[in-house]
Write an enzyme that holds these catalytic residues in place. Sequence first.
Site, mmCIF file in Angstrom:
data_model
loop_
_atom_site.group_PDB
_atom_site.id
_atom_site.type_symbol
_atom_site.label_atom_id
_atom_site.label_comp_id
_atom_site.label_asym_id
_atom_site.label_seq_id
_atom_site.Cartn_x
_atom_site.Cartn_y
_atom_site.Cartn_z
ATOM 1 N N GLU A 45 0.804 -1.197 0.114
ATOM 2 C CA GLU A 45 0.022 0.125 0.078
ATOM 3 C C GLU A 45 0.775 1.307 -0.035
ATOM 4 O O GLU A 45 1.837 1.386 0.877
ATOM 5 C CB GLU A 45 -0.939 0.066 1.160
ATOM 6 C CG GLU A 45 -1.816 1.152 1.424
ATOM 7 C CD GLU A 45 -2.874 0.964 2.579
ATOM 8 O OE1 GLU A 45 -3.819 1.502 2.598
ATOM 9 O OE2 GLU A 45 -2.532 0.042 3.447
ATOM 10 N N LYS A 114 -9.546 3.461 -2.349
ATOM 11 C CA LYS A 114 -9.530 2.550 -1.183
ATOM 12 C C LYS A 114 -11.156 2.861 -0.797
ATOM 13 O O LYS A 114 -11.301 4.306 -0.628
ATOM 14 C CB LYS A 114 -8.581 2.950 -0.135
ATOM 15 C CG LYS A 114 -8.524 1.763 0.981
ATOM 16 C CD LYS A 114 -7.478 2.019 2.027
ATOM 17 C CE LYS A 114 -7.333 0.885 3.029
ATOM 18 N NZ LYS A 114 -6.128 1.461 4.148
ATOM 19 N N SER A 359 21.921 -0.435 33.396
ATOM 20 C CA SER A 359 21.661 -0.254 34.994
ATOM 21 C C SER A 359 22.046 -1.474 35.856
ATOM 22 O O SER A 359 22.365 -1.511 36.902
ATOM 23 C CB SER A 359 20.403 0.198 35.371
ATOM 24 O OG SER A 359 19.424 -0.983 35.080
#
Length: 714
Positions: A45, A114, A359
């Site tokens: 698309e 569409k 961390s």
Amino acid sequence: MGHLVTVAAAQLNQWALDFKGNTERIIESCRIAKEKGATLRCGPELEITGYGCLDHFLEADLFMHSWECLATILLHDSCQDMILDIGMPVMHRNVRYNCRILCYNKQILLIRPKLWLANDGNYREMRYFTPWSRPQHVESYYLPRSIRAITGNTKVPFGDAVISTPDTCIGAETCEELFTPNAPHIQMSLNGVEIITNSSGSHHELRKLNTRLNLIQEATRKSGGIYIYTNHSGCDGDRLLYDGSALILINGDIVAQGSQFSLLDVEVITATCDLEEVRSFRFAPSRGLQAVQAPSYERIETEFSLSAETAPLDQSVRPTSPIEPRIHLPEEEIAFGPACWLWDYLRRCGVAGYMLALSGGIDSCATATIVFSMCRLVIQAIKDENEQVIKDCRRICAIEEGSDWLPSTPEELCAKIFHTAYMGTEKNSSKETRSRASELSKRIGAYHSDLNIDTVVKSLTDLFTYVTKFSPRFRAHGGTNAENLALQNIQARLRMVIIYLFAQLLPTVRQRPGGGSLLVLGSANVDECLRGYLTKYDCSSADINPIGGISKTDLKRFIAWARTNFDLPILEDFLNATPTAELEPISETYVQSDEADMGMTYDELSVFGRLRKVSKLGPYGMFTHLVPVWTHLTPRQVYEKVRRFYYFYAINRHKMTTMTPAYHAEQYSPDDNRFDLRPFLYPSFTWAWEKIEGVLGRYEKGKEGKEGKEEKEE
């Protein structure tokens, strides 16, 4: 005899507004399809512009450039002698449409707009386009002058029609239309359309592919026919990763499937199907009765046949056999989806690599492991001789022109492009988290820095004390909650400042040719974002975040999977560690714990998130849903948890307006950018609490009455 047709589905890694690159990839897909013997090629698309252009779809330039790119495609030798289905935007009578251009040998056969637009979740198509709400209606479209010069025609059909060839009939369905209850393929199939193409722009979400596969299979399981589904792949410039998985089906059976996560810019799958199988499948009298009553489509005729006029002499040409679909585990989706997304960002933004505050906890560990997964994919692509990946890899690693150097292991690539830093404090950070961070970085090959930030923190708190004559203390040292929170936040925010300093200067320190800087990675998970359990503008504030749409529960499953599949035994230590921010002093009797701080577990947070977003429940609906489900808790305990969740959700909602752009992977993501649009200044949920308390009173009264009755009976 059978009528064999070979059809092709192209999945392309397009980039929004990269008109030249997008056009080249479209042409390459046509070349591959033609080489494989296909007579029909379907692409994704809006493939000419890229799907994620967003408000650029409102610009007239974009429509002009789309026609210019289409002209290049129409004229190219690789794009002749087969029917092409190409996606691009078209403006017709001053209205913008999301269209498909069906063409053959420099002729445009049909422009098909569409009918139903995607307008929820991550999609806002109705902001840019208008749906063609006139089924089976066709009118004339007047072509731009540049296209007239190529086709020799002034106008072409525009609307909801189908293409009729001497041997079959082709119809087009676009993405969202497949997912609607009364999908166009139903009426087209009843009207004799035997091949349906679907040009899509569908993003990756955990556990979503199976749903998509089922819907696509259903498109032909009842109606019969050949169905060609195409999709974008990769990141085209936003939070989404389009996950390919192109499909070709016949009568409900999958005969070809594209990869879901790949570093290929162009991937084309083909299948040979027998039209006679479609015709014999559609034998049922009940179908025939419905077909007679179905509305008719205007047929646009072309003399080109998809199948050969005579049976092929080569006996190796036969219908493609059905296959079982390939569906990744959620752990694999986490390993490969964000990794592909990170690679596209890295190769397209022109930086020297990534920087991560590591961390020693599971979130930053998962982020680092995903980067390592990206390096594994790149090394495999190099071994597969992917020319684009090889070119991008050399450029990112700043390899001098003429050198034939390439990394041979993921660790070697990590050493070039991935940088980590542990930023601890003497009293709040443990030796275990420091050791885990160091060991993981060493194992995956990352360039690691280990530092304490006490002097910087002390400088700022001393400045505050100098100005105000007030010395804030942690709660453990007798301070108030406000002091305790302020002292935690200053550490977190300083880590963000420091990590950016390292990101900008480490390439120079390492004498990288050309210098450059690093993209900073965030590592806040979706549950922390939902609850707001993070500091605004702390080290969760970064350039991009690969785990911002993934739950803590899924991240732990991914780490357990990667421990074995990536041969990283160090990950076991992360799995067994208690999640902690390490922003408060550690003592013999106290270690800060995330879940204790939050007053709820990460698993419970996931449940709250799904009920809030996916099930669309407010406080009252959430409470009434959970009481019969969470039977291990009393109704009052459920009420207290729901109330606690909504309190912290409301007061922390403002943090999501500034959160790092994150990879979208979860339906309950609280991402404030387009996906989860809600206010960030909330009133208290007083009305809801009063209503729930009324229900709660009846629960408890009923329970007391029942217990009293049982005592009397005894």
